[in-house]
Design a protein around this motif. Sequence first.
Motif, PDB file in Angstrom:
ATOM      1  N   LEU A  58      16.427  15.667  -2.484  1.00  0.00           N
ATOM      2  CA  LEU A  58      17.507  16.288  -1.714  1.00  0.00           C
ATOM      3  C   LEU A  58      18.243  15.259  -0.859  1.00  0.00           C
ATOM      4  O   LEU A  58      19.481  15.288  -0.758  1.00  0.00           O
ATOM      5  N   LEU A  59      17.493  14.367  -0.235  1.00  0.00           N
ATOM      6  CA  LEU A  59      18.109  13.342   0.603  1.00  0.00           C
ATOM      7  C   LEU A  59      18.998  12.418  -0.225  1.00  0.00           C
ATOM      8  O   LEU A  59      20.145  12.131   0.159  1.00  0.00           O
ATOM      9  N   LEU A  60      18.480  11.970  -1.353  1.00  0.00           N
ATOM     10  CA  LEU A  60      19.271  11.082  -2.208  1.00  0.00           C
ATOM     11  C   LEU A  60      20.475  11.824  -2.784  1.00  0.00           C
ATOM     12  O   LEU A  60      21.596  11.311  -2.803  1.00  0.00           O
TER      13      LEU A  60
ATOM     14  N   PHE B 259      26.981  12.915   4.255  1.00  0.00           N
ATOM     15  CA  PHE B 259      26.077  12.295   5.233  1.00  0.00           C
ATOM     16  C   PHE B 259      25.470  13.306   6.200  1.00  0.00           C
ATOM     17  O   PHE B 259      24.278  13.234   6.516  1.00  0.00           O
ATOM     18  N   PHE B 260      26.266  14.255   6.662  1.00  0.00           N
ATOM     19  CA  PHE B 260      25.719  15.218   7.615  1.00  0.00           C
ATOM     20  C   PHE B 260      24.762  16.205   6.936  1.00  0.00           C
ATOM     21  O   PHE B 260      23.881  16.762   7.588  1.00  0.00           O
ATOM     22  N   ILE B 261      24.925  16.391   5.636  1.00  0.00           N
ATOM     23  CA  ILE B 261      23.917  17.151   4.895  1.00  0.00           C
ATOM     24  C   ILE B 261      22.617  16.357   4.863  1.00  0.00           C
ATOM     25  O   ILE B 261      21.524  16.916   5.011  1.00  0.00           O
TER      26      ILE B 261
ATOM     27  N   VAL C 295      14.714   4.505   4.329  1.00  0.00           N
ATOM     28  CA  VAL C 295      14.664   4.005   2.954  1.00  0.00           C
ATOM     29  C   VAL C 295      15.466   4.920   2.029  1.00  0.00           C
ATOM     30  O   VAL C 295      16.206   4.444   1.146  1.00  0.00           O
ATOM     31  N   CYS C 296      15.339   6.227   2.232  1.00  0.00           N
ATOM     32  CA  CYS C 296      16.123   7.174   1.426  1.00  0.00           C
ATOM     33  C   CYS C 296      17.620   6.976   1.647  1.00  0.00           C
ATOM     34  O   CYS C 296      18.415   7.053   0.697  1.00  0.00           O
ATOM     35  N   PHE C 297      18.011   6.708   2.894  1.00  0.00           N
ATOM     36  CA  PHE C 297      19.433   6.480   3.180  1.00  0.00           C
ATOM     37  C   PHE C 297      19.927   5.221   2.470  1.00  0.00           C
ATOM     38  O   PHE C 297      21.003   5.231   1.844  1.00  0.00           O
ATOM     39  N   LEU C 298      19.168   4.146   2.558  1.00  0.00           N
ATOM     40  CA  LEU C 298      19.583   2.893   1.918  1.00  0.00           C
ATOM     41  C   LEU C 298      19.597   3.031   0.397  1.00  0.00           C
ATOM     42  O   LEU C 298      20.507   2.521  -0.269  1.00  0.00           O
ATOM     43  N   ALA C 299      18.599   3.734  -0.156  1.00  0.00           N
ATOM     44  CA  ALA C 299      18.584   3.970  -1.599  1.00  0.00           C
ATOM     45  C   ALA C 299      19.773   4.843  -2.008  1.00  0.00           C
ATOM     46  O   ALA C 299      20.410   4.611  -3.044  1.00  0.00           O
TER      47      ALA C 299
ATOM     48  N   LEU D 140      22.217   6.202  13.235  1.00  0.00           N
ATOM     49  CA  LEU D 140      22.162   7.639  13.502  1.00  0.00           C
ATOM     50  C   LEU D 140      20.985   8.289  12.774  1.00  0.00           C
ATOM     51  O   LEU D 140      20.343   9.199  13.307  1.00  0.00           O
ATOM     52  N   VAL D 141      20.674   7.814  11.577  1.00  0.00           N
ATOM     53  CA  VAL D 141      19.513   8.321  10.836  1.00  0.00           C
ATOM     54  C   VAL D 141      18.233   8.067  11.618  1.00  0.00           C
ATOM     55  O   VAL D 141      17.379   8.958  11.754  1.00  0.00           O
ATOM     56  N   VAL D 142      18.085   6.861  12.141  1.00  0.00           N
ATOM     57  CA  VAL D 142      16.891   6.515  12.930  1.00  0.00           C
ATOM     58  C   VAL D 142      16.807   7.392  14.176  1.00  0.00           C
ATOM     59  O   VAL D 142      15.737   7.907  14.525  1.00  0.00           O
ATOM     60  N   THR D 143      17.936   7.564  14.841  1.00  0.00           N
ATOM     61  CA  THR D 143      17.970   8.402  16.047  1.00  0.00           C
ATOM     62  C   THR D 143      17.559   9.836  15.745  1.00  0.00           C
ATOM     63  O   THR D 143      16.748  10.436  16.465  1.00  0.00           O
TER      64      THR D 143
END
Length: 239
Positions: free
Chosen positions: A24-26, A58-60, A109-113, A144-147
């Motif tokens: 889902l993230l990817l 991105f917001f999803i 990692v999911c965000f970068l992938a 923002l992902v880390v936050t």
Amino acid sequence: MLDALRSEILKLSTLRSTALYAVLLLGSLFGPIVLIGLASGDSFSGEPQRWSDLYAGFFIFLAISVALCASRTTSDIKNRMTAQAFLTQEGRWQSLVAKVLVFTVFVSVCFLAGTVLIWLSVAAFGGSIDTGDVAAPILARLALVVTIAIASVGFGALVRSTITAVALPLVWLLVGEQLITMAAGKISLFRPLEDVLLSTSMQHLDQGDAVAGSIAVLVGWIAVFGVAGLASNQLRDVR
């Protein structure tokens, strides 16, 4: 601390729902690009695409990250896994800090992938991406992902209710911040509040404006919910 980290990594890697969350993230990142490309084959032809325009989902991605981090935190408390950790670890803080680290790394990692998959998707449809300013849009969203990951775990430890821990952040991200931004455009009273929004900080980092202030805002969000969650984890009784 290493035992706590191993425990969290083992839980994350063995639960079947983790794979679903990863998909889902990817998919939330590169899925919209694929859909746009399929709907209109020449959408990405011509001028190179800007990274800021390619993060339509991105917001999803953030919403799914909140659901993952917050629900897993509250579920561990409800299933008494946190209580068991208190008996096997030297300090209460270790289990929560380990959870923060593991979930933050996972969603990052999911965000970068997903970012790599966005690039591959654009290339597959014959497009190209502007390489003039790559770092700022990616790093702004990664911050923002880390936050969000840290704040979601902290908020989950604070409220201990899955519905509350997931619903309130989602309402804030998807509705509350948008309403405040709209109000700030018409009413000056809301402008100071707009400056401390997560979305505003991301936009500033994306554009390279007020970088120090934007980082301070994100650190403030982490500090508030991280400290609150840690304090609740330390002081409140568990069953």
